[in-house]
Design a protein around this motif. Structure first.
Motif, PDB file in Angstrom:
ATOM      1  N   VAL B 225       0.831  -1.205   0.000  1.00  0.00           N
ATOM      2  CA  VAL B 225       0.000   0.000   0.000  1.00  0.00           C
ATOM      3  C   VAL B 225       0.864   1.254   0.000  1.00  0.00           C
ATOM      4  N   TYR B 226       1.946   1.201   0.756  1.00  0.00           N
ATOM      5  CA  TYR B 226       2.829   2.361   0.854  1.00  0.00           C
ATOM      6  C   TYR B 226       3.505   2.670  -0.484  1.00  0.00           C
ATOM      7  N   LEU B 227       3.930   1.616  -1.172  1.00  0.00           N
ATOM      8  CA  LEU B 227       4.714   1.785  -2.388  1.00  0.00           C
ATOM      9  C   LEU B 227       3.875   2.024  -3.634  1.00  0.00           C
ATOM     10  N   GLY B 228       2.800   1.265  -3.764  1.00  0.00           N
ATOM     11  CA  GLY B 228       2.144   1.153  -5.063  1.00  0.00           C
ATOM     12  C   GLY B 228       1.192   2.285  -5.376  1.00  0.00           C
ATOM     13  N   GLU B 229       0.901   2.393  -6.666  1.00  0.00           N
ATOM     14  CA  GLU B 229      -0.202   3.223  -7.125  1.00  0.00           C
ATOM     15  C   GLU B 229      -1.396   2.313  -7.358  1.00  0.00           C
ATOM     16  N   ARG B 230      -1.088   1.032  -7.272  1.00  0.00           N
ATOM     17  CA  ARG B 230      -2.095   0.032  -7.573  1.00  0.00           C
ATOM     18  C   ARG B 230      -1.652  -1.251  -6.882  1.00  0.00           C
ATOM     19  N   VAL B 231      -2.587  -1.951  -6.255  1.00  0.00           N
ATOM     20  CA  VAL B 231      -2.238  -3.209  -5.604  1.00  0.00           C
ATOM     21  C   VAL B 231      -3.103  -4.326  -6.185  1.00  0.00           C
ATOM     22  N   LEU B 232      -2.449  -5.371  -6.608  1.00  0.00           N
ATOM     23  CA  LEU B 232      -3.161  -6.541  -7.117  1.00  0.00           C
ATOM     24  C   LEU B 232      -3.025  -7.653  -6.093  1.00  0.00           C
ATOM     25  N   VAL B 233      -4.158  -8.117  -5.573  1.00  0.00           N
ATOM     26  CA  VAL B 233      -4.106  -9.204  -4.602  1.00  0.00           C
ATOM     27  C   VAL B 233      -4.273 -10.519  -5.343  1.00  0.00           C
ATOM     28  N   LEU B 234      -3.334 -11.406  -5.100  1.00  0.00           N
ATOM     29  CA  LEU B 234      -3.395 -12.708  -5.757  1.00  0.00           C
ATOM     30  C   LEU B 234      -4.109 -13.701  -4.861  1.00  0.00           C
ATOM     31  N   SER B 235      -4.738 -14.683  -5.477  1.00  0.00           N
ATOM     32  CA  SER B 235      -5.382 -15.739  -4.699  1.00  0.00           C
ATOM     33  C   SER B 235      -4.331 -16.766  -4.301  1.00  0.00           C
ATOM     34  N   SER B 236      -4.746 -17.736  -3.489  1.00  0.00           N
ATOM     35  CA  SER B 236      -3.838 -18.854  -3.227  1.00  0.00           C
ATOM     36  C   SER B 236      -3.653 -19.627  -4.520  1.00  0.00           C
ATOM     37  N   SER B 237      -2.641 -20.481  -4.502  1.00  0.00           N
ATOM     38  CA  SER B 237      -2.363 -21.314  -5.657  1.00  0.00           C
ATOM     39  C   SER B 237      -3.530 -22.258  -5.888  1.00  0.00           C
ATOM     40  N   PRO B 238      -3.960 -22.499  -7.115  1.00  0.00           N
ATOM     41  CA  PRO B 238      -3.531 -21.890  -8.368  1.00  0.00           C
ATOM     42  C   PRO B 238      -3.987 -20.430  -8.470  1.00  0.00           C
ATOM     43  N   THR B 239      -3.047 -19.605  -8.813  1.00  0.00           N
ATOM     44  CA  THR B 239      -3.209 -18.170  -8.690  1.00  0.00           C
ATOM     45  C   THR B 239      -4.037 -17.513  -9.799  1.00  0.00           C
ATOM     46  N   VAL B 240      -4.930 -16.622  -9.356  1.00  0.00           N
ATOM     47  CA  VAL B 240      -5.559 -15.678 -10.282  1.00  0.00           C
ATOM     48  C   VAL B 240      -5.482 -14.313  -9.603  1.00  0.00           C
ATOM     49  N   VAL B 241      -5.736 -13.243 -10.337  1.00  0.00           N
ATOM     50  CA  VAL B 241      -5.823 -11.940  -9.688  1.00  0.00           C
ATOM     51  C   VAL B 241      -7.179 -11.873  -9.024  1.00  0.00           C
ATOM     52  N   GLN B 242      -7.176 -11.755  -7.697  1.00  0.00           N
ATOM     53  CA  GLN B 242      -8.427 -11.798  -6.970  1.00  0.00           C
ATOM     54  C   GLN B 242      -9.018 -10.405  -6.810  1.00  0.00           C
ATOM     55  N   HIS B 243      -8.143  -9.417  -6.728  1.00  0.00           N
ATOM     56  CA  HIS B 243      -8.612  -8.070  -6.443  1.00  0.00           C
ATOM     57  C   HIS B 243      -7.623  -7.066  -7.016  1.00  0.00           C
ATOM     58  N   ASP B 244      -8.166  -5.999  -7.589  1.00  0.00           N
ATOM     59  CA  ASP B 244      -7.305  -4.983  -8.198  1.00  0.00           C
ATOM     60  C   ASP B 244      -7.708  -3.637  -7.621  1.00  0.00           C
ATOM     61  N   LEU B 245      -6.805  -3.012  -6.902  1.00  0.00           N
ATOM     62  CA  LEU B 245      -7.157  -1.858  -6.089  1.00  0.00           C
ATOM     63  C   LEU B 245      -6.290  -0.665  -6.461  1.00  0.00           C
ATOM     64  N   VAL B 246      -6.923   0.488  -6.658  1.00  0.00           N
ATOM     65  CA  VAL B 246      -6.148   1.707  -6.932  1.00  0.00           C
ATOM     66  C   VAL B 246      -5.773   2.342  -5.603  1.00  0.00           C
ATOM     67  N   ILE B 247      -4.530   2.686  -5.449  1.00  0.00           N
ATOM     68  CA  ILE B 247      -4.068   3.332  -4.218  1.00  0.00           C
ATOM     69  C   ILE B 247      -4.086   4.838  -4.450  1.00  0.00           C
ATOM     70  N   ASP B 248      -5.109   5.487  -3.907  1.00  0.00           N
ATOM     71  CA  ASP B 248      -5.268   6.913  -4.175  1.00  0.00           C
ATOM     72  C   ASP B 248      -4.657   7.769  -3.071  1.00  0.00           C
ATOM     73  N   LEU B 249      -3.436   7.399  -2.690  1.00  0.00           N
ATOM     74  CA  LEU B 249      -2.720   8.211  -1.708  1.00  0.00           C
ATOM     75  C   LEU B 249      -1.945   9.283  -2.463  1.00  0.00           C
ATOM     76  N   PRO B 250      -1.602  10.401  -1.785  1.00  0.00           N
ATOM     77  CA  PRO B 250      -0.799  11.432  -2.453  1.00  0.00           C
ATOM     78  C   PRO B 250       0.501  10.839  -2.985  1.00  0.00           C
ATOM     79  N   ALA B 251       0.958  11.387  -4.117  1.00  0.00           N
ATOM     80  CA  ALA B 251       2.159  10.853  -4.760  1.00  0.00           C
ATOM     81  C   ALA B 251       3.388  10.991  -3.859  1.00  0.00           C
ATOM     82  N   GLU B 252       3.412  12.060  -3.099  1.00  0.00           N
ATOM     83  CA  GLU B 252       4.542  12.276  -2.196  1.00  0.00           C
ATOM     84  C   GLU B 252       4.353  11.415  -0.953  1.00  0.00           C
ATOM     85  N   ARG B 253       5.103  10.345  -0.842  1.00  0.00           N
ATOM     86  CA  ARG B 253       4.888   9.441   0.295  1.00  0.00           C
ATOM     87  C   ARG B 253       5.968   9.659   1.350  1.00  0.00           C
ATOM     88  N   ASP B 254       5.534   9.509   2.585  1.00  0.00           N
ATOM     89  CA  ASP B 254       6.457   9.706   3.688  1.00  0.00           C
ATOM     90  C   ASP B 254       6.169   8.624   4.725  1.00  0.00           C
TER      91      ASP B 254
END
Lengths: 255, 291
Positions: B225-254
């Motif tokens: 969450v801290y790093l990304g502009e977008r987080v993709l949550v993977l499922s357990s194996s066998p893997t698919v993309v379970q969730h795709d989330l936009v991280i709408d935090l300010p670009a300047e991270r601290d």
């Protein structure tokens, strides 16, 4: 200071032993055990005079030629065999078998096939020295770290660049261990090759002195071989510390 | 919650092409990648059907429970492993092996840097492979070292540096080739917390400076969450993309400010929830033996 200390360690025991030797042989009672003085005289006279050109140079030249061939051939074949898995599993048992055969037993065969000459002697030494280099190279090349390999692939390393910057350095610690073994084997085979049917060389001259019951001269040949062994070892250490400096540092940093 | 794009198996063609019309700048396109391992005569499906697009300048984090086939997926994308089916396309080119323009930072920095070369040598090697001129290589190495703040260490060997510094060298090596996409496989999992925070900020900085496209794999929810502009949550194996989330935090991270924002906590809770679902939802985790 440290260098001085290690030099002292290096010298102390030999000096003590020579003193003991001098002390126990000072009355010259045993004909077969020479005194230090006469032995040094014999050494200088035999090996630093005509003997240097006639025996020492041919011996050492053959040894170095054979070692160079063994190292070059051993590494080249080792890289080939080590890189290809099926070749490795196909050849490994046979290589171990061939290696296990004492190379001295090949002398009669070589005498028949090649004859009494330098080629025969060099061939004998190579047949003994190549195995440690070859087998260690195979092992080193086959056991390169998976992450190092993946990194190489990601950044497009291939062909000669891959060989130069990944395969050879990664296998170098193993290769050097192999070369070290082959140096010792090489010296033994050099002498052995000269003890049978030869016309020159340190081994030939030493046997000759023994036949002529020239006891100090015979012993001086043995001393010379010891000195050559030490010189080779020192040379090896110098080269190794240059090439494998990173490896020593890596090992120490991991402690 | 409205901005969350839930993209469960985006396999229906019209949807995908519809999105591509909007955004032309797709760098990396992973399309229905599947990876099945053959082990002792049994087959194991690590990745089932993974589809994701990465756009120019995007910083996406892949999070998933441990054993969710993250590394397998990353290796497939990097061309280090061949997917059983599906395709990976980088800049319009099908990936059939390690591709030019793709850089990888591995978790095992100690083994990824070559200990027989100096820092400089390690960074320069891929540039030699790319047949850049000496002057150009020199400039690239300088630039990369400056952006990770390691100018003084150029003549050092990797094993003379701390773990955090070694990972910076690996980042510099990746940056130096000016990659289209930078893949990072749990790069900070092996360093201490403080170094980790520093490296996270460093990656953000490098990403911004070089306008890079990054796919960052991690098992650490906070980090994603801290790093990304977008987080993709993977499922357990066998893997698919379970969730795709936009991280709408300010670009300047601290580290302090960002992490104490209410929005950060919300987003983290969402990702956490999804990872929990992924962990408990074992429906797909079966051994496929009839293939």
């Amino acid at each position: 200071m440290n260098a001085l200390k290690s030099l002292l360690h290096f010298v102390v025991l030999p000096v003590l032993l020579i003193a003991l030797w001098w002390f126990t042989t000072r009355d010259g009672a045993n004909f077969f055990v020479p005194q230090p003085g006469p032995l040094v005289d014999a050494f200088v006279e035999v090996w630093l005079g005509e003997g240097f050109r006639n025996d020492v140079v041919p011996s050492v030249a053959r040894l170095f030629a054979a070692l160079a061939i063994s190292i070059a051939l051993g590494i080249s074949l080792g890289v080939l065999i080590g890189s290809v898995e099926w070749v490795r599993s196909l050849l490994s048992p046979m290589l171990e078998f061939v290696r296990a055969v004492p190379s001295t037993i090949i002398i009669p065969v070589l005498l028949l096939v090649i004859g009494i000459n330098d080629t025969m002697k060099v061939t004998l030494i190579v047949l003994g020295c190549i195995w440690p280099v070859l087998l260690n190279t195979v092992k080193g090349v086959a056991s390169i770290d998976g992450v190092q390999v993946d990194t190489g692939r990601v950044y497009g390393l291939s062909g000669l660049v891959r060989l130069r910057y990944l395969v050879l350095p990664a296998a170098a610690p193993q290769i050097f261990a192999g070369i070290r073994q082959s140096l010792a084997v090489g010296l033994v085979l050099m002498v052995t090759s000269e003890m049978f049917a030869s016309t020159d060389g340190i081994g030939y001259a030493t046997i000759n002195f023994q036949n002529r019951i020239a006891i100090p001269e015979m012993w001086s040949g043995i001393v010379l071989l010891g000195l050559i062994g030490v010189a080779m070892s020192v040379l090896f250490q110098i080269v190794q510390s240059r090439v494998l400096g990173w490896y020593v540092g890596l090992k120490e940093s991991a402690k | 919650m409205t901005e969350n794009r839930v993209t469960e198996n985006r396999v229906t063609e019209p949807q995908v092409s519809g999105r591509q019309d909007v955004r032309q700048d797709v760098r990396l396109s992973v399309d229905q990648v599947q990876k099945v391992y053959q082990r002792d005569g049994e087959s194991f499906e690590a990745v089932r059907s993974l589809t994701l697009d990465l756009h120019q300048g995007e910083f996406a984090c892949l999070v998933g429970p441990s054993g969710s086939g993250k590394t397998t997926l990353l290796k497939c994308i990097a061309g280090l492993m061949e997917p059983t089916s599906g395709s990976v396309v980088l800049d319009g080119q099908q990936v059939n092996g390690p591709a030019k323009g793709m850089a990888v930072v591995f978790q095992e920095y100690g083994r990824s840097l070559y200990p027989w070369m100096t820092v400089e040598g390690n960074i320069e090697l891929p540039l030699k492979v790319a047949k850049l001129s000496r002057a150009e290589r020199r400039a690239r190495v300088d630039e990369a070292l400056a952006s990770v703040g390691l100018e003084q260490a150029r003549k050092s060997y990797p094993w003379q540096l701390s773990g955090g510094m070694q990972q910076r060298v690996a980042i510099a090596r990746a940056v130096a080739i000016h990659p289209s996409v930078l893949l990072m496989d749990e790069p900070f999992a092996a360093v201490d917390a403080q170094t980790r925070a520093e490296l996270e900020d460093l990656v953000r900085k490098v990403w911004k400076e070089h306008d890079m496209t990054i796919l960052f794999v991690t098992h650490d929810i906070d980090e994603s969450v801290y790093l990304g502009e977008r987080v993709l949550v993977l499922s357990s194996s066998p893997t698919v993309v379970q969730h795709d989330l936009v991280i709408d935090l300010p670009a300047e991270r601290d580290q302090l400010v960002t992490r104490s924002m209410p929005r950060f906590t919300e987003l983290r809770a969402q990702v956490y929830e999804q990872v929990q679902i992924a962990k408990t939802n074992k429906t797909g985790a079966t051994t496929v033996s009839a293939l």
